[in-house]
Design an enzyme around this catalytic site. Structure first.
Site, PDB file in Angstrom:
ATOM      1  CB  CYS A   1      17.309 -42.552  64.361  1.00 39.77           C
ATOM      2  SG  CYS A   1      16.729 -42.314  62.667  1.00 39.77           S
ATOM      3  CB  CYS A  15      15.726 -36.134  59.181  1.00 43.81           C
ATOM      4  SG  CYS A  15      17.459 -36.562  59.496  1.00 43.81           S
ATOM      5  CE1 TYR A  17      17.927 -51.445  45.474  1.00 43.66           C
ATOM      6  CE2 TYR A  17      17.305 -52.584  47.488  1.00 43.66           C
ATOM      7  CZ  TYR A  17      17.698 -51.432  46.837  1.00 43.66           C
ATOM      8  OH  TYR A  17      17.859 -50.268  47.561  1.00 43.66           O
ATOM      9  CD  GLU A  46      15.577 -20.172  74.187  1.00 42.14           C
ATOM     10  OE1 GLU A  46      14.537 -19.507  73.960  1.00 42.14           O
ATOM     11  OE2 GLU A  46      16.360 -20.541  73.277  1.00 42.14           O
ATOM     12  CE  LYS A  90       8.488 -33.646  62.095  1.00 43.00           C
ATOM     13  NZ  LYS A  90       8.864 -32.289  61.649  1.00 43.00           N
TER      14      LYS A  90
END
Length: 640
Positions: A340, A343, A171, A408, A426
């Protein structure tokens, strides 16, 4: 000592903090004048209520003289009232408030594609490379120094406990600090002293307007990780200069937008991605250091503190997913922490001009909008499918006090997340599956696995509401040889159900194709991706930093990529494809199909008009993302 180091009291300058857990800064939407909106105040207060020691706001720009504000603005007496409300409410819950101040974004300006932004020098704008930045005149720099000092004074007046200077990540201040972007020949360029002059003048001005004792944190980037960017030795020199200038703590960052995933991490990275930099900075200064970058796993956060690599743990995206992280760790309720999943839907929404949002936490930035209210009448709910949408729907319905069953057809819960989370890179996704399972199995939902539902059975069971969350299934393209034994589905490969050879061709270069190819490359000698479009990941609807990281991993892995290519024949030991009218051929043992998904919607269609109240959610509507499944499941149960 039995107490976790995370919960030791600690100090930054003369500011006393109840623990070593910091909410790191993230930009939010605001009121029209750039002041804190009621929604932003409520969102930040929830994280104070959740137990964090210090709340750092997203950037507050100090002037609109040179660029439009990207998020918050603190340049006027009339923004103090709302900032004061925020400070009061954060204090009521025992946390402290630090306001981040920014003299600007410079070449990183993302809201205006028509006006060349200002910068240290005439470099290209990042988001709009056709625009060449205008170098600041010396009097403009002096103006911004004063404006930042005034903004700090306003923050202090409003009741903030500290300010943090936004001097990182490529920045504006970092553009001045870096030889990559600062080509000036006046006193604000040249050697490190010249390049640091702007930042050091701001520090002196804040000390003038707020006093030298007012806690001042500087967030800076000791290492960028791009060619021509800052290397660590210079970063360590900067750290010493900041300490000498009287700064009370250093918040250590990494990267810039050219390698955005270094700065804002993704699902694809390992934990504690920036801790080595905090440790290096800690080695050369005596003031406290704040680290960040995937420290959301409580064991990891505690470990880096115990090892002395940082003094404070900064959590950003983890605080969106789980505002009560600190309290839950303190109480030992690790199993109840919503992790978290990297994504970056939060970032993706922000850069599209939308409100902040979180894939796994529908309440994020909507703290008061979506109450989960007790049921007025006791109804019965049947959820079909145990993926993220189905589990979230069942959990929410049970929270409201309905009678809930979840059926299910597989022997496991998780749905498509089991495939999505299968690659070693992942793991965050499987942590989320674990969280949902814990939540579901500790609720009073009756869960039935290996339970394939028929229409008659559902109708007979006579539930008040049926939520169809049956997900999607792979699309099989009509290619000659597609039904041969050596052709496998990406899903089966990811779940470990398919035997693979050493030379593999993946048909389809979307998100699933690319992740599957990487997963296969860990064990196979040769992997190629064949994609019809002119680039891989064209159809992936995800944030730039996730895209950059995945492309970097593919480039490093040596996977071969063929684009604008259409597969014509799958033969015995080879694949034939066509590029620009020419037929090419690759030898391979195994072919993996990753050509997209279609909704599993037969059950939904058959139930239409046969049950009292029907909702269809997630991929059963059309194959999309975790955020759509979770949010649709949540609202289907919340609004009944």
């Amino acid at each position: 000592d039995w107490m976790l180091k995370l919960f030791e009291k600690a100090k930054i300058g003369n500011m006393e903090l109840r623990n070593r857990i910091v909410m790191s800064p993230m930009g939010t939407t605001t009121d029209t004048d750039g002041g804190f909106s009621a929604r932003a105040i409520r969102y930040l207060t929830e994280r104070a209520k959740g137990g964090a020691g210090l709340i750092i706001t997203g950037a507050n720009t100090v002037s609109t003289k040179y660029e439009p504000r990207p998020c918050n603005l603190l340049d006027d007496f009339h923004q103090v009232d709302r900032l004061n409300l925020l400070a009061e409410q954060v204090h009521q819950y025992g946390a402290k408030l630090c306001v981040q101040l920014s003299p600007g974004l410079g070449r990183m300006m993302f809201t205006d594609p028509f006006t060349p932004p200002y910068s240290a020098s005439a470099v290209r704008a990042f988001w709009f490379p056709d625009l060449i930045c205008k170098p600041f005149e010396v009097e403009d720099i002096k103006y911004l120094v004063k404006a930042t000092g005034y903004a700090a004074y306003l923050a202090k007046t409003a009741g903030a406990d500290a300010v943090e200077l936004h001097a990182y990540g490529g920045y504006l201040l970092d553009q001045f600090q870096s030889s990559l972007w600062n080509k000036r020949e006046d006193e604000y360029g040249g050697d490190l002293n010249g390049r640091m002059k702007f930042t050091l003048e701001i520090i002196a001005e804040i000390q003038k307007t707020c006093g030298k004792d007012f806690p001042l944190i500087v967030k800076f980037t000791p290492y960028h990780g791009i060619p021509g960017g800052r290397e660590l030795p210079e970063g360590l020199e900067m750290a010493k200069m900041f300490e000498k200038a009287g700064v009370h703590a250093l918040h250590v960052d990494m990267g810039c937008y050219e390698c955005w995933y270094n700065a804002i991490t993704t699902v694809y990275q390992d934990e504690a991605t920036q801790i080595h930099l905090a440790e290096a900075v800690k080695g050369v200064v005596n003031i406290p250091v704040i680290s960040q970058g995937k420290l959301g796993n409580p064991e990891t956060a505690e470990r880096v503190l115990r090892e002395g690599k940082t003094d404070f743990v900064g959590l950003a995206h983890q605080m969106l997913a789980e505002p009560h992280w600190a309290n839950k760790v303190k109480e030992g309720r690790i199993y109840d922490i919503k992790p978290c999943i990297g994504c970056n839907e939060c970032l993706y929404a922000g850069f599209a001009g939308k409100h902040l949002r979180c894939a796994v936490n529908p309440h994020c930035f909507h703290e008061d909008d979506y109450p989960v209210l007790p049921a007025k009448e006791k109804k019965s709910v049947l959820v079909l499918g145990g993926g993220p949408g189905g589990m979230q729907a069942a959990i929410t319905a049970a929270e409201r006090g309905f009678y809930v069953e979840l059926w299910e057809k597989e022997a496991k819960l998780g749905g498509a997340l089991l495939q999505a989370g299968a690659p070693s890179f992942k793991a965050d996704v499987l942590r989320y599956v674990e969280y949902l399972k814990n939540k579901l199995l500790s609720s009073n939902v009756t869960v039935r696995l290996l339970k394939e539902a028929t229409v008659d059975e559902i109708v007979k069971a006579n539930f008040d509401k049926v939520i169809v969350a049956t997900g999607s299934k792979p699309v099989i393209p009509p290619i000659q040889g597609i039904h041969r034994d050596n052709v496998k589905l990406a899903d089966d490969v990811l779940l470990g159900k398919a035997k693979l050879g050493n030379k593999v061709v993946v048909i389809g270069g979307g998100l699933v194709g690319c992740e599957t190819a990487l997963h296969i490359k860990a064990t196979a000698d040769h992997v190629a991706i064949i994609e019809m479009l002119d680039d891989i990941l064209k159809t992936a609807d995800h944030c730039l930093n996730n895209d950059q990281k995945l492309r970097a991993m593919i480039a490093e892995s040596g996977i071969e990529i063929h684009t604008k290519a259409t597969v014509k024949v799958i033969g015995d030991g080879y694949v034939e494809y066509e590029v620009d009218g020419k037929t090419e051929r690759i030898d391979c043992d195994t072919v993996v199909v990753a050509t997209g998904f279609k909704p599993n919607n037969e059950l939904a269609e058959a139930l239409e008009g046969k049950v009292r109240d029907l909702s269809v959610i997630g991929d059963a509507v059309s194959p999309r993302k975790v955020i759509t499944a979770v949010h649709e499941g949540f609202h289907a149960a919340r609004l009944m």
